[in-house]
Enzyme design. Sequence first.
Site, short mmCIF file in Angstrom:
data_model
loop_
_atom_site.label_atom_id
_atom_site.label_comp_id
_atom_site.label_asym_id
_atom_site.label_seq_id
_atom_site.Cartn_x
_atom_site.Cartn_y
_atom_site.Cartn_z
N ASN A 280 0.88 -1.17 0.00
CA ASN A 280 0.00 0.00 0.00
C ASN A 280 0.91 1.22 0.00
O ASN A 280 1.50 1.56 1.01
CB ASN A 280 -0.89 -0.03 1.26
CG ASN A 280 -1.68 1.25 1.43
OD1 ASN A 280 -1.76 2.08 0.52
ND2 ASN A 280 -2.27 1.41 2.61
N LYS B 16 0.14 4.24 -0.25
CA LYS B 16 -0.47 5.45 0.31
C LYS B 16 -0.24 6.61 -0.67
O LYS B 16 -0.16 6.36 -1.88
CB LYS B 16 0.08 5.72 1.72
CG LYS B 16 -0.03 4.45 2.58
CD LYS B 16 0.25 4.65 4.03
CE LYS B 16 0.10 3.30 4.75
NZ LYS B 16 0.29 3.40 6.20
N HIS C 254 -9.24 1.17 5.67
CA HIS C 254 -7.91 1.39 6.23
C HIS C 254 -8.02 2.42 7.38
O HIS C 254 -8.81 3.36 7.29
CB HIS C 254 -6.96 1.92 5.15
CG HIS C 254 -5.53 1.94 5.59
ND1 HIS C 254 -5.04 2.93 6.41
CD2 HIS C 254 -4.52 1.08 5.38
CE1 HIS C 254 -3.76 2.67 6.66
NE2 HIS C 254 -3.42 1.55 6.06
N GLU D 96 -6.33 4.86 8.22
CA GLU D 96 -6.15 6.27 7.84
C GLU D 96 -7.44 6.84 7.25
O GLU D 96 -7.78 8.01 7.46
CB GLU D 96 -4.97 6.41 6.86
CG GLU D 96 -3.65 6.23 7.60
CD GLU D 96 -2.51 5.68 6.76
OE1 GLU D 96 -2.57 5.73 5.53
OE2 GLU D 96 -1.54 5.18 7.38
N GLU E 18 -4.64 -4.58 11.08
CA GLU E 18 -3.61 -3.54 11.16
C GLU E 18 -3.81 -2.76 12.46
O GLU E 18 -4.60 -1.81 12.50
CB GLU E 18 -3.72 -2.59 9.98
CG GLU E 18 -3.47 -3.23 8.64
CD GLU E 18 -2.96 -2.23 7.61
OE1 GLU E 18 -1.82 -2.38 7.17
OE2 GLU E 18 -3.68 -1.27 7.30
N GLY F 93 3.28 2.64 10.62
CA GLY F 93 4.23 3.72 10.41
C GLY F 93 4.99 4.12 11.65
O GLY F 93 5.66 5.16 11.67
N SER G 243 4.15 -1.80 10.21
CA SER G 243 5.61 -1.84 10.35
C SER G 243 6.21 -3.20 10.01
O SER G 243 7.16 -3.64 10.65
CB SER G 243 6.03 -1.39 11.74
OG SER G 243 5.64 -0.03 11.97
#
Length: 250
Positions: free
Chosen positions: A9, A11, A95, A97, A167, A173, A212
């Site tokens: 991904n 992003k 997701h 985010e 996730e 991240g 990560s």
Amino acid sequence: MRRPFVAGNWKMNGSRARARVLVAGVCEGARELPEVDVGLCPPFVYVTDAGEVIGDAPVRLGGQTCAGVEYGAFTGEVSAYMLADVGCSFVLVGHSERRMLYGEDDAEVAEKAGFALAAGLSPVVCVGETLAEREAEQTEATVERQLDAVMDRLDRDALARIVIAYEPVWAIGTGRTATPAQANAVHAFLRERVAAREPEVAAGVRILYGGSVKPDNAAALFAEPEVDGGLIGGASLDVGQFLDICRAAV
Ligand code: 13P
């Protein structure tokens, strides 16, 4: 035996030129990895370029999200049908985010999953708890609520076509990964939830871990019996790292 699936991904990163180079590199490596489903989710505007570079290479194209509606006056949105039209076979939905930065709630994620399925795509349903939720021992309640919202809308055949990605928000991240045992425990819980609805479907549903994942921790995560691959953010922007992670899934 579930076939491993490792998806990158990107992003909102890269450029058109870099996207083409990255895809070409991944294609070369993926040809040597027939045991693994390798996928890439470029930003929308590079999906067509990526598809062109992929050609007949064994790399699956995916979208990072899709609209929770079919067609029409929704400025800025991209529908699941459009993604399928330009060669995608899967799309991420929910997701963290998208949930946190764009206010997507469980109902909207479920809508997106429904349109993805209707368009012939596999939705990769992303679930995961925040650090506060983990510390409050709300991990299972959170991922269960997120997954149930999607499963409530699906019949057995549709359920068999989804992929789940666990996730944990605190691992995205941050350089902080769930331990293999932590990931496995949540994956086992998620599979039980699927089994509670459709016992025969549950054994085949792939559950990916994301947060990560790097070349040095991928093998230990993928060695867990309930971890069927990974959803890779930062490390998917580096061909060498991403392919090392894909190899760790064999
Ligand atoms: P990182 O691998 O950069 O932590 O991102 C994970 C992720 O969000 C993939 O969707």
